[in-house]
Design a protein around this motif. Structure first.
Motif, mmCIF file in Angstrom:
data_model
loop_
_atom_site.group_PDB
_atom_site.id
_atom_site.type_symbol
_atom_site.label_atom_id
_atom_site.label_comp_id
_atom_site.label_asym_id
_atom_site.label_seq_id
_atom_site.Cartn_x
_atom_site.Cartn_y
_atom_site.Cartn_z
ATOM 1 N N GLY A 1 0.842 -1.184 0.000
ATOM 2 C CA GLY A 1 0.000 0.000 0.000
ATOM 3 C C GLY A 1 0.876 1.232 0.000
ATOM 4 N N ARG A 2 0.288 2.371 -0.312
ATOM 5 C CA ARG A 2 1.089 3.583 -0.446
ATOM 6 C C ARG A 2 1.737 3.986 0.873
ATOM 7 N NH1 ARG A 2 3.181 7.174 -4.488
ATOM 8 N NH2 ARG A 2 4.761 8.067 -3.139
ATOM 9 N N ARG A 3 1.026 3.892 1.990
ATOM 10 C CA ARG A 3 1.605 4.314 3.259
ATOM 11 C C ARG A 3 2.803 3.445 3.624
ATOM 12 N NH1 ARG A 3 0.597 7.306 7.700
ATOM 13 N NH2 ARG A 3 -1.416 8.008 6.903
ATOM 14 N N THR A 4 2.654 2.119 3.485
ATOM 15 C CA THR A 4 3.769 1.230 3.810
ATOM 16 C C THR A 4 4.948 1.511 2.891
ATOM 17 O OG1 THR A 4 2.211 -0.461 4.543
ATOM 18 C CG2 THR A 4 4.474 -1.164 4.141
ATOM 19 N N ALA B 1 0.038 0.146 -4.595
ATOM 20 C CA ALA B 1 -1.316 0.670 -4.760
ATOM 21 C C ALA B 1 -1.276 2.154 -4.414
ATOM 22 C CB ALA B 1 -2.284 -0.069 -3.834
ATOM 23 N N THR B 2 -1.392 3.007 -5.413
ATOM 24 C CA THR B 2 -1.215 4.442 -5.181
ATOM 25 C C THR B 2 -1.977 5.270 -6.202
ATOM 26 O OG1 THR B 2 0.414 6.232 -5.016
ATOM 27 C CG2 THR B 2 0.900 4.454 -6.581
ATOM 28 N N ASP C 1 3.343 1.249 -10.266
ATOM 29 C CA ASP C 1 2.033 1.276 -9.622
ATOM 30 C C ASP C 1 1.146 0.167 -10.173
ATOM 31 O OD1 ASP C 1 -0.288 2.781 -11.527
ATOM 32 O OD2 ASP C 1 1.805 3.090 -12.115
ATOM 33 N N ILE D 1 -6.925 -2.017 -8.730
ATOM 34 C CA ILE D 1 -5.909 -2.749 -7.969
ATOM 35 C C ILE D 1 -6.061 -4.248 -8.149
ATOM 36 C CG2 ILE D 1 -5.107 -3.282 -5.636
ATOM 37 C CD1 ILE D 1 -5.782 -0.428 -4.859
ATOM 38 N N SER E 1 -0.504 -4.091 5.568
ATOM 39 C CA SER E 1 -1.439 -3.216 4.876
ATOM 40 C C SER E 1 -2.873 -3.507 5.307
ATOM 41 C CB SER E 1 -1.324 -3.382 3.361
ATOM 42 O OG SER E 1 -2.307 -2.597 2.707
ATOM 43 N N THR F 1 -5.308 -1.987 3.906
ATOM 44 C CA THR F 1 -6.125 -1.748 2.714
ATOM 45 C C THR F 1 -5.996 -2.879 1.702
ATOM 46 O OG1 THR F 1 -4.319 -0.414 1.798
ATOM 47 C CG2 THR F 1 -6.061 0.751 2.963
ATOM 48 N N ILE F 2 -4.777 -3.339 1.442
ATOM 49 C CA ILE F 2 -4.584 -4.382 0.443
ATOM 50 C C ILE F 2 -4.971 -5.761 0.964
ATOM 51 C CG2 ILE F 2 -2.849 -5.612 -0.930
ATOM 52 C CD1 ILE F 2 -1.403 -3.046 -1.346
#
Length: 204
Positions: A61-64, A91-92, A105, A110, A130, A132-133
């Motif tokens: 995920g983008r944050r990680t 994933a961004t 990306d 996704i 993650s 989200t993922i």
């Protein structure tokens, strides 16, 4: 076909937010960052090594991705070499800002992006931490293994591994091991939709 493994540091009450350090993720005023560190031991390290295997790519995920990108390029050693050298699939919504490479990306869809990568050739794909993922992969039958490092802490609040909207799903336990510091290493295989029943139907 590539194997997808998910690895999560998780508290007893399901929180996965900021296990690695105080400033890792302070969203919503989370004040317990670094909660996993005091319980890290050799068994946890061995579990992480086993997930990575002989070679891997990362599915993030983008944050990680941003957390890792701010940390691992400045580290040395086998773990740093593996993570820095791995291809990152991210994933961004900001695909033009993936400086920690090699990286690309997953695209606007996704699930379709992950399906295409999984169907191709290459090393195993490892998903790190993650919220989200992880539920998306399990819901769509894309995850092959889920490795939960269950830490002996209760955090009360914070981001959880599954949101309230995640599909009801069963996981089949493949193995379980306890580390000396109290971490339980559980490896699961997704096993389809959750079933229901009633103890009232059990004969006395």
């Amino acid at each position: 076909m590539r194997t997808i493994r998910i690895i999560e540091h998780i508290s007893l009450d399901g929180v996965i937010q900021a296990p690695g350090g105080p400033d890792e993720d302070i969203d919503s005023g989370f004040a317990h960052g670094g909660w996993a560190f005091p319980h890290f031991d050799a068994a946890v390290g061995e579990a992480v090594d086993a997930v990575h295997g002989d070679g891997f790519d990362l599915l993030l995920g983008r944050r990680t991705y941003d957390i890792f990108a701010g940390h691992w390029p400045h580290q040395t050693g086998p773990m740093a070499d593996q993570l820095n050298g791995a291809r990152k699939y991210v994933a961004t919504h900001r695909p033009d800002n993936l400086g920690w490479g090699p990286a690309e990306d997953l695209g606007a869809d996704i699930v379709a992006g992950v399906r295409a990568i999984k169907a191709g050739e290459g090393p195993d794909l490892v998903v790190w931490s993650s919220s989200t993922i992880t539920p998306v992969l399990i819901e769509h039958g894309l995850a092959d293994e889920v490795v939960l490092l269950v830490f002996p802490v209760m955090l009360g609040r914070g981001k959880r591994i599954f949101s309230d909207t995640a599909a009801a799903t069963e996981l089949r336990l493949l193995s379980s091991k306890a580390g000396a510091a109290g971490v339980i290493i559980n490896i699961y295989k997704p096993a389809g939709p959750a079933r229901t029943g009633s103890f009232a139907d059990v004969a006395e």
